[in-house]
Design a protein around this motif. Structure first.
Motif, mmCIF file in Angstrom:
data_model
loop_
_atom_site.group_PDB
_atom_site.id
_atom_site.type_symbol
_atom_site.label_atom_id
_atom_site.label_comp_id
_atom_site.label_asym_id
_atom_site.label_seq_id
_atom_site.Cartn_x
_atom_site.Cartn_y
_atom_site.Cartn_z
ATOM 1 N N ALA A 179 -81.495 25.115 -23.740
ATOM 2 C CA ALA A 179 -81.745 24.426 -22.482
ATOM 3 C C ALA A 179 -80.453 24.047 -21.780
ATOM 4 O O ALA A 179 -79.381 23.990 -22.389
ATOM 5 C CB ALA A 179 -82.578 23.170 -22.723
ATOM 6 N N TRP A 239 -81.244 17.781 -30.623
ATOM 7 C CA TRP A 239 -80.442 18.606 -29.730
ATOM 8 C C TRP A 239 -78.981 18.574 -30.159
ATOM 9 O O TRP A 239 -78.449 17.531 -30.518
ATOM 10 C CB TRP A 239 -80.527 18.083 -28.301
ATOM 11 C CG TRP A 239 -81.821 18.378 -27.622
ATOM 12 C CD1 TRP A 239 -82.838 17.512 -27.375
ATOM 13 C CD2 TRP A 239 -82.230 19.646 -27.090
ATOM 14 N NE1 TRP A 239 -83.851 18.171 -26.734
ATOM 15 C CE2 TRP A 239 -83.508 19.474 -26.547
ATOM 16 C CE3 TRP A 239 -81.642 20.912 -27.025
ATOM 17 C CZ2 TRP A 239 -84.223 20.519 -25.938
ATOM 18 C CZ3 TRP A 239 -82.342 21.940 -26.425
ATOM 19 C CH2 TRP A 239 -83.613 21.749 -25.889
ATOM 20 N N THR A 289 -84.774 32.049 -32.497
ATOM 21 C CA THR A 289 -85.349 31.010 -33.349
ATOM 22 C C THR A 289 -85.264 29.609 -32.769
ATOM 23 O O THR A 289 -85.940 28.702 -33.271
ATOM 24 C CB THR A 289 -84.651 30.996 -34.721
ATOM 25 O OG1 THR A 289 -83.239 30.842 -34.517
ATOM 26 C CG2 THR A 289 -84.921 32.290 -35.475
ATOM 27 N N ASN A 290 -84.462 29.396 -31.738
ATOM 28 C CA ASN A 290 -84.212 28.046 -31.254
ATOM 29 C C ASN A 290 -84.447 27.923 -29.754
ATOM 30 O O ASN A 290 -84.091 28.807 -28.979
ATOM 31 C CB ASN A 290 -82.770 27.639 -31.549
ATOM 32 C CG ASN A 290 -82.483 27.549 -33.032
ATOM 33 O OD1 ASN A 290 -82.384 28.568 -33.719
ATOM 34 N ND2 ASN A 290 -82.374 26.342 -33.539
ATOM 35 N N ILE A 291 -85.016 26.806 -29.391
ATOM 36 C CA ILE A 291 -85.133 26.471 -27.983
ATOM 37 C C ILE A 291 -83.735 26.196 -27.431
ATOM 38 O O ILE A 291 -82.937 25.493 -28.059
ATOM 39 C CB ILE A 291 -86.036 25.237 -27.789
ATOM 40 C CG1 ILE A 291 -87.461 25.555 -28.230
ATOM 41 C CG2 ILE A 291 -86.020 24.772 -26.338
ATOM 42 C CD1 ILE A 291 -88.373 24.342 -28.267
ATOM 43 N N ASN A 339 -90.493 31.834 -22.873
ATOM 44 C CA ASN A 339 -91.118 30.960 -21.876
ATOM 45 C C ASN A 339 -90.063 30.058 -21.256
ATOM 46 O O ASN A 339 -89.203 29.521 -21.959
ATOM 47 C CB ASN A 339 -92.208 30.109 -22.527
ATOM 48 C CG ASN A 339 -93.354 30.959 -23.023
ATOM 49 O OD1 ASN A 339 -93.860 31.818 -22.301
ATOM 50 N ND2 ASN A 339 -93.780 30.744 -24.257
ATOM 51 N N THR A 399 -85.322 25.086 -19.481
ATOM 52 C CA THR A 399 -85.512 25.296 -20.915
ATOM 53 C C THR A 399 -86.068 26.700 -21.127
ATOM 54 O O THR A 399 -86.911 27.153 -20.352
ATOM 55 C CB THR A 399 -86.493 24.275 -21.486
ATOM 56 O OG1 THR A 399 -86.014 22.949 -21.211
ATOM 57 C CG2 THR A 399 -86.644 24.437 -22.991
ATOM 58 N N ILE A 400 -85.592 27.352 -22.188
ATOM 59 C CA ILE A 400 -86.135 28.663 -22.543
ATOM 60 C C ILE A 400 -86.445 28.671 -24.032
ATOM 61 O O ILE A 400 -85.639 28.260 -24.861
ATOM 62 C CB ILE A 400 -85.151 29.798 -22.148
ATOM 63 C CG1 ILE A 400 -85.764 31.168 -22.453
ATOM 64 C CG2 ILE A 400 -83.803 29.635 -22.817
ATOM 65 C CD1 ILE A 400 -85.008 32.320 -21.782
ATOM 66 N N THR A 401 -87.660 29.109 -24.359
ATOM 67 C CA THR A 401 -88.102 29.134 -25.745
ATOM 68 C C THR A 401 -87.735 30.463 -26.402
ATOM 69 O O THR A 401 -87.410 31.429 -25.717
ATOM 70 C CB THR A 401 -89.618 28.938 -25.826
ATOM 71 O OG1 THR A 401 -90.259 30.116 -25.299
ATOM 72 C CG2 THR A 401 -90.062 27.712 -25.045
ATOM 73 N N PRO A 402 -87.824 30.534 -27.729
ATOM 74 C CA PRO A 402 -87.549 31.810 -28.393
ATOM 75 C C PRO A 402 -88.435 32.939 -27.873
ATOM 76 O O PRO A 402 -88.003 34.089 -27.812
ATOM 77 C CB PRO A 402 -87.815 31.506 -29.867
ATOM 78 C CG PRO A 402 -87.504 30.061 -30.000
ATOM 79 C CD PRO A 402 -87.972 29.441 -28.708
ATOM 80 N N GLY A 403 -89.643 32.614 -27.481
ATOM 81 C CA GLY A 403 -90.546 33.629 -26.961
ATOM 82 C C GLY A 403 -90.290 34.005 -25.516
ATOM 83 O O GLY A 403 -90.953 34.896 -24.985
ATOM 84 N N TRP A 408 -81.829 23.243 -29.633
ATOM 85 C CA TRP A 408 -82.661 22.415 -30.519
ATOM 86 C C TRP A 408 -82.508 22.966 -31.924
ATOM 87 O O TRP A 408 -82.956 24.074 -32.239
ATOM 88 C CB TRP A 408 -84.111 22.454 -30.074
ATOM 89 C CG TRP A 408 -85.013 21.586 -30.906
ATOM 90 C CD1 TRP A 408 -85.865 21.978 -31.889
ATOM 91 C CD2 TRP A 408 -85.138 20.163 -30.842
ATOM 92 N NE1 TRP A 408 -86.512 20.899 -32.423
ATOM 93 C CE2 TRP A 408 -86.095 19.765 -31.801
ATOM 94 C CE3 TRP A 408 -84.529 19.174 -30.052
ATOM 95 C CZ2 TRP A 408 -86.456 18.435 -32.004
ATOM 96 C CZ3 TRP A 408 -84.904 17.851 -30.247
ATOM 97 C CH2 TRP A 408 -85.845 17.487 -31.210
#
Length: 114
Positions: free
Chosen positions: A34, A102, A30-32, A55, A49-53, A97
């Motif tokens: 980094a 942050w 659910t959270n970015i 990326n 940085t890594i996103t929930p998906g 995040w």
């Protein structure tokens, strides 16, 4: 959420370090997340940085030397750093995040020097 970084230290130029961030809650879905760093006299900058998906984004200075990864089972966020340079010397912070800002760990010092 609590973030605790480990793995910093002194390393020779060209060496490697692996930083790890223990996260108190399972928020990767659910959270970015980094890794940031801050060198003396400089602004804090994004390293990876890594996103929930899933990326992933790296700072331009990384140039293929670092890899961010997460372990959902262990609630850890890692940063593998290879081919380290003196200019990589900084305090490295794990960040999450949360809502609108942050949240940071206490940071871990990385020093690259001969």
């Amino acid at each position: 959420v609590q973030l605790v970084e480990t793995g910093g230290g002194l390393v020779l130029p060209g060496g490697s370090l692996r930083l790890s961030c223990a996260v108190s809650e399972n928020i990767f879905a659910t959270n970015i997340m980094a890794w940031y760093r801050q060198a003396p006299g400089k602004l804090r900058e994004a390293v990876a940085t890594i996103t929930p998906g899933g990326n992933i984004f790296y700072g331009d200075f990384v140039q293929g030397r670092f890899t961010i990864s997460r372990d959902n089972a262990k609630n850890t966020l890692d940063l593998q750093m290879n081919s380290l340079k003196p200019e990589d010397t900084a305090i490295y912070y794990c960040g999450a995040w949360v809502t609108t800002k942050w949240q940071w760990g206490q940071g871990t010092q990385v020093t690259v020097s001969s």
